[in-house]
Design a protein around this motif. Structure first.
Motif, PDB file in Angstrom:
ATOM      1  N   LYS A 156      -1.528   5.269   4.759  1.00  0.00           N
ATOM      2  CA  LYS A 156      -0.915   3.965   5.026  1.00  0.00           C
ATOM      3  C   LYS A 156      -1.967   2.999   5.605  1.00  0.00           C
ATOM      4  O   LYS A 156      -2.061   1.848   5.183  1.00  0.00           O
ATOM      5  N   ALA A 157      -2.763   3.511   6.534  1.00  0.00           N
ATOM      6  CA  ALA A 157      -3.826   2.677   7.107  1.00  0.00           C
ATOM      7  C   ALA A 157      -4.835   2.268   6.036  1.00  0.00           C
ATOM      8  O   ALA A 157      -5.310   1.125   6.009  1.00  0.00           O
ATOM      9  N   VAL A 198      -0.169   0.687  -6.453  1.00  0.00           N
ATOM     10  CA  VAL A 198      -0.220  -0.696  -5.964  1.00  0.00           C
ATOM     11  C   VAL A 198       0.225  -1.613  -7.101  1.00  0.00           C
ATOM     12  O   VAL A 198      -0.351  -1.591  -8.192  1.00  0.00           O
ATOM     13  N   SER A 253       2.417  -4.872  -3.266  1.00  0.00           N
ATOM     14  CA  SER A 253       3.151  -3.854  -2.523  1.00  0.00           C
ATOM     15  C   SER A 253       2.577  -2.491  -2.913  1.00  0.00           C
ATOM     16  O   SER A 253       1.994  -2.340  -3.988  1.00  0.00           O
ATOM     17  N   TYR A 254       2.721  -1.524  -2.041  1.00  0.00           N
ATOM     18  CA  TYR A 254       2.185  -0.197  -2.357  1.00  0.00           C
ATOM     19  C   TYR A 254       3.214   0.884  -2.063  1.00  0.00           C
ATOM     20  O   TYR A 254       4.126   0.695  -1.269  1.00  0.00           O
ATOM     21  N   LYS A 307       3.611  -7.985  -6.153  1.00  0.00           N
ATOM     22  CA  LYS A 307       4.987  -8.214  -5.726  1.00  0.00           C
ATOM     23  C   LYS A 307       5.738  -9.035  -6.770  1.00  0.00           C
ATOM     24  O   LYS A 307       5.131  -9.781  -7.538  1.00  0.00           O
ATOM     25  N   CYS A 360      -4.233   1.827   2.893  1.00  0.00           N
ATOM     26  CA  CYS A 360      -3.594   0.810   2.054  1.00  0.00           C
ATOM     27  C   CYS A 360      -3.665  -0.550   2.728  1.00  0.00           C
ATOM     28  O   CYS A 360      -4.010  -1.552   2.098  1.00  0.00           O
ATOM     29  N   GLU A 361      -3.341  -0.580   4.018  1.00  0.00           N
ATOM     30  CA  GLU A 361      -3.308  -1.854   4.740  1.00  0.00           C
ATOM     31  C   GLU A 361      -4.698  -2.471   4.839  1.00  0.00           C
ATOM     32  O   GLU A 361      -4.857  -3.689   4.799  1.00  0.00           O
ATOM     33  N   LYS A 362      -5.719  -1.593   4.988  1.00  0.00           N
ATOM     34  CA  LYS A 362      -7.068  -2.111   5.222  1.00  0.00           C
ATOM     35  C   LYS A 362      -7.855  -2.382   3.951  1.00  0.00           C
ATOM     36  O   LYS A 362      -8.726  -3.243   3.926  1.00  0.00           O
ATOM     37  N   ASN A 374      -3.796  -5.583  -1.277  1.00  0.00           N
ATOM     38  CA  ASN A 374      -3.780  -6.906  -0.649  1.00  0.00           C
ATOM     39  C   ASN A 374      -2.311  -7.191  -0.364  1.00  0.00           C
ATOM     40  O   ASN A 374      -1.558  -7.608  -1.256  1.00  0.00           O
ATOM     41  N   THR A 375      -1.901  -6.955   0.879  1.00  0.00           N
ATOM     42  CA  THR A 375      -0.463  -6.963   1.177  1.00  0.00           C
ATOM     43  C   THR A 375       0.166  -8.357   1.118  1.00  0.00           C
ATOM     44  O   THR A 375       1.378  -8.478   1.207  1.00  0.00           O
TER      45      THR A 375
END
Lengths: 79, 79
Positions: A59-60, A7, A73-74, A10, A62-64, A68-69
């Motif tokens: 992926k889920a 992670v 970025s991950y 950006k 990472c998103e949850k 912190n999108t």
């Protein structure tokens, strides 16, 4: 199955940790460091053995939770 | 030349951040997570163009600043 999530902030988001490391490296006499970005790496040991399913799960995650999108970025690697 | 340094706690050193992530993933309903280790990744943008010299410099940076070698191990990748 093991997964590694990296992670990073950006591009364009101020990375104060990276700047602090860059400054400290300069103080220690390391010249020629043009930029430093610091992020986190999370190594997961999963019971899942199917590659596609594991990737979807990570992926889920990472998103949850993991990233912190809005500002981060991950990248996911399955090992 | 770019370099990526990954710093992880050595095996046997309690990783509280990793444990916290593991617990949080469980709370969010992600089952089958056997273990989580969290570390940091530092991406360096170096003026040096010679691979061997860059690797030696980054190794010195790790020993002096980036990693606490008593409890952390580091891995260097040149990109």
């Amino acid at each position: 199955m093991k997964a590694r999530v990296t992670v990073m902030l950006k591009n364009g988001v101020l990375d104060v940790q990276g700047e602090a490391v860059r400054h400290a490296l300069g103080t220690l006499g390391f010249a020629g460091v043009n930029g430093v970005r610091q992020g986190k790496v999370i190594e997961l040991d999963l019971a899942e053995t199917d590659t596609a399913a594991a990737e979807a799960t990570v992926k889920a995650m990472c998103e949850k939770l993991l990233a912190n999108t809005v500002i981060e970025s991950y990248r996911i690697e399955l090992l």
